[in-house]
Design a protein around this motif. Structure first.
Motif, PDB file in Angstrom:
ATOM      1  N   VAL A  57     -56.658  91.103  29.319  1.00 61.38           N
ATOM      2  CA  VAL A  57     -56.329  92.207  30.202  1.00 61.38           C
ATOM      3  C   VAL A  57     -56.857  93.500  29.608  1.00 61.38           C
ATOM      4  O   VAL A  57     -57.197  94.435  30.312  1.00 61.38           O
ATOM      5  CB  VAL A  57     -54.799  92.286  30.418  1.00 61.38           C
ATOM      6  CG1 VAL A  57     -54.435  93.475  31.273  1.00 61.38           C
ATOM      7  CG2 VAL A  57     -54.295  90.999  31.035  1.00 61.38           C
ATOM      8  N   GLU A  60     -54.774  90.046  36.599  1.00 61.43           N
ATOM      9  CA  GLU A  60     -55.436  89.853  35.309  1.00 61.43           C
ATOM     10  C   GLU A  60     -54.554  89.047  34.352  1.00 61.43           C
ATOM     11  O   GLU A  60     -55.041  88.197  33.616  1.00 61.43           O
ATOM     12  CB  GLU A  60     -55.801  91.196  34.666  1.00 61.43           C
ATOM     13  CG  GLU A  60     -56.819  91.991  35.440  1.00 61.43           C
ATOM     14  CD  GLU A  60     -56.204  92.819  36.565  1.00 61.43           C
ATOM     15  OE1 GLU A  60     -54.963  92.913  36.677  1.00 61.43           O
ATOM     16  OE2 GLU A  60     -56.987  93.369  37.358  1.00 61.43           O
ATOM     17  N   GLU A  61     -53.250  89.312  34.389  1.00 59.27           N
ATOM     18  CA  GLU A  61     -52.329  88.569  33.535  1.00 59.27           C
ATOM     19  C   GLU A  61     -52.290  87.100  33.950  1.00 59.27           C
ATOM     20  O   GLU A  61     -52.288  86.212  33.101  1.00 59.27           O
ATOM     21  CB  GLU A  61     -50.924  89.159  33.625  1.00 59.27           C
ATOM     22  CG  GLU A  61     -50.788  90.532  33.011  1.00 59.27           C
ATOM     23  CD  GLU A  61     -49.417  91.131  33.265  1.00 59.27           C
ATOM     24  OE1 GLU A  61     -48.800  91.570  32.283  1.00 59.27           O
ATOM     25  OE2 GLU A  61     -48.974  91.157  34.431  1.00 59.27           O
ATOM     26  N   PRO A 102     -62.182  86.397  33.117  1.00 66.26           N
ATOM     27  CA  PRO A 102     -61.868  87.406  32.109  1.00 66.26           C
ATOM     28  C   PRO A 102     -60.966  86.817  31.025  1.00 66.26           C
ATOM     29  O   PRO A 102     -60.061  86.050  31.320  1.00 66.26           O
ATOM     30  CB  PRO A 102     -61.158  88.502  32.889  1.00 66.26           C
ATOM     31  CG  PRO A 102     -60.815  87.934  34.200  1.00 66.26           C
ATOM     32  CD  PRO A 102     -61.682  86.738  34.433  1.00 66.26           C
ATOM     33  N   MET A 161     -60.019  95.444  30.997  1.00 62.01           N
ATOM     34  CA  MET A 161     -60.046  96.037  32.317  1.00 62.01           C
ATOM     35  C   MET A 161     -59.201  97.319  32.334  1.00 62.01           C
ATOM     36  O   MET A 161     -58.117  97.363  31.761  1.00 62.01           O
ATOM     37  CB  MET A 161     -59.502  95.046  33.348  1.00 62.01           C
ATOM     38  CG  MET A 161     -60.331  93.777  33.397  1.00 62.01           C
ATOM     39  SD  MET A 161     -59.717  92.661  34.619  1.00 62.01           S
ATOM     40  CE  MET A 161     -60.367  93.415  36.071  1.00 62.01           C
TER      41      MET A 161
END
Length: 97
Positions: A88, A6-7, A85, A91
């Motif tokens: 972060v 995600e990062e 996305p 999520m």
């Protein structure tokens, strides 16, 4: 330590956004440069009007292909940026055991 997916996704989106803005800025700078040097679409049309029909058509098709490729690339980058996305925080992170 390796970054979480995600990062990395957020970083990639930021990079894509920066590249899109850079491309748009370069295109605008190119238009300004052409304009400052007396080049514009109307003059190109006048120039091509004197060419034989086959050469004029070939030139116009090449220009149209180039413009379409640029537009397609910008649209793909925008779609990729829109569908990834954004943060972060949205999520839920699960602990890895």
């Amino acid at each position: 330590m390796a970054k979480q997916p995600e990062e990395r996704a957020v970083e990639i989106l930021a990079e894509m956004d920066a590249l899109i803005h850079s491309c748009e800025r370069q295109l605008e700078e190119t238009r300004e440069l052409y304009s400052a040097n007396g080049l514009d679409a109307e003059k190109l049309k006048n120039f091509t009007a004197d060419l034989p029909a086959a050469q004029r058509r070939e030139l116009e098709e090449a220009i149209a292909r180039d413009n379409q490729e640029i537009e397609d690339e910008v649209q793909r980058a925008r779609l990729d940026a829109d569908h990834a996305p954004r943060s972060v925080g949205r999520m839920k992170m699960r602990p890895m055991i």
